[in-house]
Design a protein around this motif. Structure first.
Motif, mmCIF file in Angstrom:
data_model
loop_
_atom_site.group_PDB
_atom_site.id
_atom_site.type_symbol
_atom_site.label_atom_id
_atom_site.label_comp_id
_atom_site.label_asym_id
_atom_site.label_seq_id
_atom_site.Cartn_x
_atom_site.Cartn_y
_atom_site.Cartn_z
ATOM 1 N N GLY A 40 -44.594 38.838 27.462
ATOM 2 C CA GLY A 40 -44.282 39.893 26.502
ATOM 3 C C GLY A 40 -45.191 39.826 25.288
ATOM 4 N N SER A 41 -45.158 40.877 24.505
ATOM 5 C CA SER A 41 -45.890 40.945 23.235
ATOM 6 C C SER A 41 -44.886 41.023 22.098
ATOM 7 N N SER A 42 -45.172 40.335 21.010
ATOM 8 C CA SER A 42 -44.267 40.307 19.858
ATOM 9 C C SER A 42 -44.086 41.693 19.256
ATOM 10 N N ILE A 43 -42.855 41.963 18.844
ATOM 11 C CA ILE A 43 -42.515 43.181 18.130
ATOM 12 C C ILE A 43 -42.074 42.780 16.733
ATOM 13 N N THR A 44 -42.561 43.480 15.726
ATOM 14 C CA THR A 44 -42.097 43.285 14.358
ATOM 15 C C THR A 44 -41.009 44.311 14.080
ATOM 16 N N PRO A 45 -39.800 43.845 13.753
ATOM 17 C CA PRO A 45 -38.710 44.792 13.492
ATOM 18 C C PRO A 45 -39.003 45.667 12.286
ATOM 19 N N ILE A 46 -38.532 46.895 12.312
ATOM 20 C CA ILE A 46 -38.631 47.828 11.196
ATOM 21 C C ILE A 46 -37.290 47.806 10.470
ATOM 22 N N VAL A 47 -37.326 47.563 9.177
ATOM 23 C CA VAL A 47 -36.120 47.470 8.371
ATOM 24 C C VAL A 47 -35.688 48.875 7.937
ATOM 25 N N ARG A 48 -34.418 49.193 8.119
ATOM 26 C CA ARG A 48 -33.919 50.511 7.724
ATOM 27 C C ARG A 48 -33.642 50.610 6.231
ATOM 28 N N ASN A 49 -33.444 49.460 5.565
ATOM 29 C CA ASN A 49 -33.266 49.446 4.125
ATOM 30 C C ASN A 49 -34.665 49.385 3.512
ATOM 31 N N LEU A 50 -35.174 50.521 3.077
ATOM 32 C CA LEU A 50 -36.546 50.594 2.585
ATOM 33 C C LEU A 50 -36.761 49.797 1.307
ATOM 34 N N GLY A 51 -35.686 49.331 0.674
ATOM 35 C CA GLY A 51 -35.797 48.495 -0.509
ATOM 36 C C GLY A 51 -35.827 47.014 -0.194
ATOM 37 N N SER A 52 -35.835 46.668 1.091
ATOM 38 C CA SER A 52 -35.794 45.257 1.506
ATOM 39 C C SER A 52 -36.946 44.959 2.448
ATOM 40 N N ASN A 53 -37.402 43.722 2.416
ATOM 41 C CA ASN A 53 -38.414 43.295 3.382
ATOM 42 C C ASN A 53 -37.868 42.203 4.300
ATOM 43 N N GLU A 54 -36.553 41.991 4.277
ATOM 44 C CA GLU A 54 -35.936 40.977 5.124
ATOM 45 C C GLU A 54 -35.845 41.474 6.562
ATOM 46 N N THR A 55 -36.225 40.613 7.487
ATOM 47 C CA THR A 55 -36.100 40.922 8.910
ATOM 48 C C THR A 55 -35.265 39.828 9.566
ATOM 49 N N PRO A 56 -34.633 40.125 10.679
ATOM 50 C CA PRO A 56 -33.820 39.103 11.338
ATOM 51 C C PRO A 56 -34.674 37.938 11.831
ATOM 52 N N SER A 57 -34.085 36.758 11.823
ATOM 53 C CA SER A 57 -34.756 35.572 12.356
ATOM 54 C C SER A 57 -34.611 35.610 13.873
ATOM 55 N N ALA A 58 -35.643 36.118 14.530
ATOM 56 C CA ALA A 58 -35.555 36.304 15.979
ATOM 57 C C ALA A 58 -36.940 36.381 16.594
ATOM 58 N N THR A 59 -37.007 36.021 17.849
ATOM 59 C CA THR A 59 -38.172 36.311 18.672
ATOM 60 C C THR A 59 -37.854 37.594 19.404
ATOM 61 N N ILE A 60 -38.671 38.624 19.188
ATOM 62 C CA ILE A 60 -38.454 39.920 19.831
ATOM 63 C C ILE A 60 -39.747 40.298 20.529
ATOM 64 N N GLU A 61 -39.663 40.528 21.834
ATOM 65 C CA GLU A 61 -40.849 40.842 22.632
ATOM 66 C C GLU A 61 -40.578 42.038 23.530
ATOM 67 N N SER A 62 -41.661 42.742 23.856
ATOM 68 C CA SER A 62 -41.583 43.791 24.865
ATOM 69 C C SER A 62 -42.769 43.625 25.809
ATOM 70 N N GLY A 63 -42.625 44.151 27.008
ATOM 71 C CA GLY A 63 -43.686 44.070 28.001
ATOM 72 C C GLY A 63 -43.263 44.781 29.263
ATOM 73 N N THR A 64 -44.192 44.917 30.188
ATOM 74 C CA THR A 64 -43.877 45.599 31.444
ATOM 75 C C THR A 64 -43.256 44.669 32.470
ATOM 76 N N ASN A 65 -43.419 43.350 32.277
ATOM 77 C CA ASN A 65 -42.863 42.402 33.240
ATOM 78 C C ASN A 65 -42.711 41.045 32.573
ATOM 79 N N ILE A 66 -41.681 40.911 31.732
ATOM 80 C CA ILE A 66 -41.412 39.633 31.085
ATOM 81 C C ILE A 66 -40.747 38.733 32.115
ATOM 82 N N THR A 67 -41.336 37.578 32.345
ATOM 83 C CA THR A 67 -40.833 36.660 33.369
ATOM 84 C C THR A 67 -40.284 35.391 32.711
#
Length: 124
Positions: A40-67
Motif C-alpha cells: 500500500g501507499s501512505s495516505i495523509t488524513p484530511i482534517v475536517r476542523n480547518l482550525g486544527s492540524n491534529e491528525t489521528p495516530s494511525a498508519t493509513i494506506e491504500s493500494g490495489t492489492n495490499i497483502t
C-alpha cells in the motif's frame, strides 16, 4: 485489500462512516485484520476542523492489492450494486480500533476502482 488502517496511538480510533463508489458492481467488506500490510501507499488524513492540524495516530494506506493481512472477521459489508453510485454506511455504534489493532477494506471485484471517504475520530 485496498485500504488498511492501524491505530498506532494510545487513544481509541472511532470510525463512524464509510462512503464509497465503485467503478463496477461489487461488495465491500470491512474486516478486522492482523498481520503486516504490504503493497500500500501512505495516505495523509484530511482534517475536517480547518482550525486544527491534529491528525489521528494511525498508519493509513491504500493500494490495489495490499497483502500480508489475515481477516479476523467481517465487521460490516456494503453492497454496491450499481457502478459509479455513492453508497453510505453509517454506524451509530462506531467501529472502535484500540491501540495496535487494525481494519482492512476488501473489495470483491478485483477490476473495480474504489473511491471514497472514511470518517475517523480519535477518542478523547
Amino acid at each position: 485489500y485496498v485500504v488498511y488502517i492501524k491505530n498506532t496511538g494510545s487513544k481509541n480510533l472511532n470510525i463512524t462512516d464509510f462512503r464509497f463508489a465503485s467503478s463496477a458492481a461489487t461488495q465491500i467488506q470491512i474486516n478486522s485484520v492482523t498481520g503486516t500490510a504490504s503493497g500500500g501507499s501512505s495516505i495523509t488524513p484530511i482534517v475536517r476542523n480547518l482550525g486544527s492540524n491534529e491528525t489521528p495516530s494511525a498508519t493509513i494506506e491504500s493500494g490495489t492489492n495490499i497483502t500480508g493481512l489475515t481477516s479476523s472477521g467481517t465487521i460490516f459489508f456494503m453492497n454496491c450494486p450499481v457502478a459509479d453510485t455513492l453508497y453510505h454506511l453509517s454506524t451509530t455504534s462506531n467501529i472502535i480500533i484500540p491501540k495496535g489493532k487494525a481494519i482492512g477494506v476488501l473489495i470483491e471485484t478485483g477490476t473495480a476502482n474504489l473511491t471514497g471517504v472514511i470518517s475517523i475520530a480519535e477518542a478523547e
